[in-house]
Scaffold this active site. Structure first.
Site, PDB file in Angstrom:
ATOM      1  N   GLU A 173       0.796  -1.237   0.000  1.00 45.00           N
ATOM      2  CA  GLU A 173       0.000   0.000   0.000  1.00 45.00           C
ATOM      3  C   GLU A 173       0.826   1.284   0.000  1.00 45.00           C
ATOM      4  O   GLU A 173       0.788   2.058   0.975  1.00 45.00           O
ATOM      5  CB  GLU A 173      -0.968   0.007   1.178  1.00 45.00           C
ATOM      6  CG  GLU A 173      -1.926  -1.154   1.179  1.00 45.00           C
ATOM      7  CD  GLU A 173      -2.996  -1.047   2.262  1.00 45.00           C
ATOM      8  OE1 GLU A 173      -2.903  -0.149   3.103  1.00 45.00           O
ATOM      9  OE2 GLU A 173      -3.930  -1.852   2.244  1.00 45.00           O
ATOM     10  N   GLU A 357      -5.618  -8.590   1.038  1.00 48.46           N
ATOM     11  CA  GLU A 357      -6.293  -8.218   2.291  1.00 48.46           C
ATOM     12  C   GLU A 357      -7.754  -7.937   1.987  1.00 48.46           C
ATOM     13  O   GLU A 357      -8.072  -7.311   0.967  1.00 48.46           O
ATOM     14  CB  GLU A 357      -5.715  -6.929   2.908  1.00 48.46           C
ATOM     15  CG  GLU A 357      -4.354  -7.093   3.513  1.00 48.46           C
ATOM     16  CD  GLU A 357      -3.817  -5.792   4.120  1.00 48.46           C
ATOM     17  OE1 GLU A 357      -4.623  -4.945   4.568  1.00 48.46           O
ATOM     18  OE2 GLU A 357      -2.592  -5.641   4.133  1.00 48.46           O
TER      19      GLU A 357
HETATM   20  C1  BGC Z   1      -3.270  -2.284   5.967  1.00 49.22           C
HETATM   21  C2  BGC Z   1      -3.329  -3.022   7.277  1.00 49.22           C
HETATM   22  C3  BGC Z   1      -4.424  -2.430   8.140  1.00 49.22           C
HETATM   23  C4  BGC Z   1      -5.739  -2.612   7.412  1.00 49.22           C
HETATM   24  C5  BGC Z   1      -6.950  -2.100   8.164  1.00 49.22           C
HETATM   25  C6  BGC Z   1      -4.608  -1.956   5.375  1.00 49.22           C
HETATM   26  O1  BGC Z   1      -4.579  -0.650   4.874  1.00 49.22           O
HETATM   27  O2  BGC Z   1      -2.431  -2.943   5.059  1.00 49.22           O
HETATM   28  O3  BGC Z   1      -2.078  -2.962   7.891  1.00 49.22           O
HETATM   29  O4  BGC Z   1      -4.474  -2.982   9.408  1.00 49.22           O
HETATM   30  O5  BGC Z   1      -5.697  -1.931   6.183  1.00 49.22           O
HETATM   31  O6  BGC Z   1      -6.856  -0.729   8.343  1.00 49.22           O
END
Ligand code: BGC
Length: 459
Positions: A173, A357
């Site tokens: 990111e 994610e």
């Molecule tokens: C990040 C994580 C973060 C998640 C929730 C993502 O932007 O990679 O490290 O915990 O979002 O905010």
């Protein structure tokens, strides 16, 4: 005509689809200075009064640095096929470059061995925000030398782990690193400068390119970049909102994918950053644009966008009165994931994608007697997003895997321990882990390669 109900949708995913969960070093490991590690910017930031909610730090976090073996056992019990984690750069090179700390390297080497012994494929991210403090002292991502520093660090890891690790990601990111770390200052290193943000972003992309180049010299498997994408939808059909969508989309989504995959920036960035937007040396784009084996996409939410006064992109996010929102104030919008995957394929072609994610913080009740955590909203969130991915695959997008965010409740950066994203509950007093209902549900989905997604939820 028969009255029998329509057959349940067949949710099976492609053979070999990689089902897993993700974490990041600073958010779970704790013991940031153990065994000769150097400090990172996050250790410094969190130890500066007022920077994190309740002054929370990563000093203990989920104590994964000591409990990693138990955590791998837990992953095995859940049936995960893959685990995405990041390496803390300053455990490997305490000063950021030069001297290698063997004990730091050994920690990740043992973790990788343990994963492999348990048939869990490691996905390693080189950089998930915890820059060595020693490099920040030299200007961090504002220093053009960061491309060499990052390639050197990558090379240390490729030489030690490639072969055992077959899927590598350079940077997690870059948008958050620059927007949070250099423009608005809510994240480490906490700068607030419209002039620094584009330079940090550009150098992050140069560092990404240099690390991919170094990988081609040392490694023999797959390497990619991880970006967070948020589809932008116009709040109205006015021209002003359409232009706002263009700016928001260029700023958040195309700022990184365009240079990495097309070798250029979207034109809107010049308008957004004004006099802070430099003329970039043409040769930089040859470094940034490296052939990638995959792109990792992190997806959480969309934004319905109008013209507005957010800085610097001059937009506003319009809250949806009928929308469902998570504890971090993000709208739940699974269709956005299908839309963005289709946009990705249309724009950048048939590159393999991993959803690296996806998940949500919701209010979870305390662990009930018998060790249950009922988190129906999270299960529903995961199910709808997996179904959205299935739709994209059916439409021809090459999605190869899914990593739920997150394996464990963990340190949510400046928000400290206040938001719980885990499919496994962590009691921060005792460090006890308790799989939530969503984890138990996800285990079944994995074991059936998606087929049980069509089963009614057990509530
Ligand atoms: C990040 C994580 C973060 C998640 C929730 C993502 O932007 O990679 O490290 O915990 O979002 O905010």
């Amino acid at each position: 005509m028969s009255d029998s109900p329509a057959p349940a949708r067949d949710f099976r995913f492609p053979e070999g689809f990689l089902w897993g969960a993700a974490t990041a070093a600073h958010q779970i490991e704790g013991s940031p200075l153990a065994d000769g590690a150097g400090p990172s910017i996050w250790t410094r930031f969190a130890h500066t009064p007022g920077m994190t909610l309740n002054g929370d730090t990563g000093d203990v976090a989920c104590d994964h640095y000591k409990r990693w073996k138990d955590d791998v056992r837990l992953m095995r019990e859940l049936g995960l096929k893959a685990y995405r984690f990041s390496v803390s750069w300053s455990r490997i090179h305490p000063e950021g470059t030069g001297r290698v700390n063997p004990k730091g390297l050994d920690f990740y080497s043992r973790l990788v061995d343990e994963l492999l012994e348990n048939d869990i494929e490691p996905l390693l991210t080189l950089f998930h925000w915890d820059l060595p403090a020693a490099l920040d002292d030299r200007g961090g991502w504002l220093n053009r030398d960061c491309a060499d520093w990052f390639a050197e660090y990558g090379t240390t890891l490729y030489r030690a782990l490639d072969g055992r690790v077959k899927k590598w990601a350079t940077i997690n990111e870059p948008w958050v690193v620059t927007d949070g770390g250099y423009l608005h200052g809510a994240l480490a290193p906490g700068h607030r400068s419209r002039y620094e943000a584009p330079i940090a972003a550009h150098n992050l992309m140069r560092a990404h390119g240099a690390a991919v180049q170094a990988y081609r010299a040392e490694g023999a498997h797959e390497i990619g970049l991880v970006v967070n994408i948020e589809p932008k939808y116009p709040a109205s059909d006015s021209d002003a909102d359409a232009a706002a969508v263009r700016r928001a989309h260029a700023y958040m989504n195309e700022q990184f994918l365009h240079p990495a995959l097309l070798g250029r920036y979207p034109p809107e960035l010049k308008d957004i950053f004004g006099d802070a937007w430099p003329e970039w040396p043409a040769e930089d784009f040859a470094l940034i644009r490296q052939p990638l084996d995959f792109v990792g996409i992190n997806y959480y939410t969309r934004s319905v966008t109008a013209a507005g006064d957010s800085y610097p992109q001059r937009t506003a996010v319009v809250r949806q009165p009928l929308g469902t929102y998570t504890e971090t104030g993000w709208e739940v919008f699974p269709q956005g994931l299908t839309d963005l995957l289709l946009w990705f394929k249309d724009t950048y072609g048939d590159l393999p994608v991993y959803i690296t994610e996806n998940g949500a913080a919701f209010f979870d009740p305390p662990v009930a007697e018998g060790g249950r955590v009922r988190d129906p909203l999270r299960t529903d969130y995961l199910r709808k997003h997996l179904s959205a991915i299935h739709d994209a695959i059916a439409a021809g997008v090459d999605v190869r895997g899914y990593m739920a965010w997150s394996l464990l409740d963990n340190l949510e950066w400046s928000l400290g321990y206040s938001k719980r994203f885990g499919i496994v509950h962590v009691n921060y007093g005792t460090q006890e882990r308790t799989p939530k209902d969503s984890a138990r549900w996800y285990s079944k989905v994995i074991a059936s390669n998606g087929r049980t997604l069509s089963d009614p939820l057990p509530y």
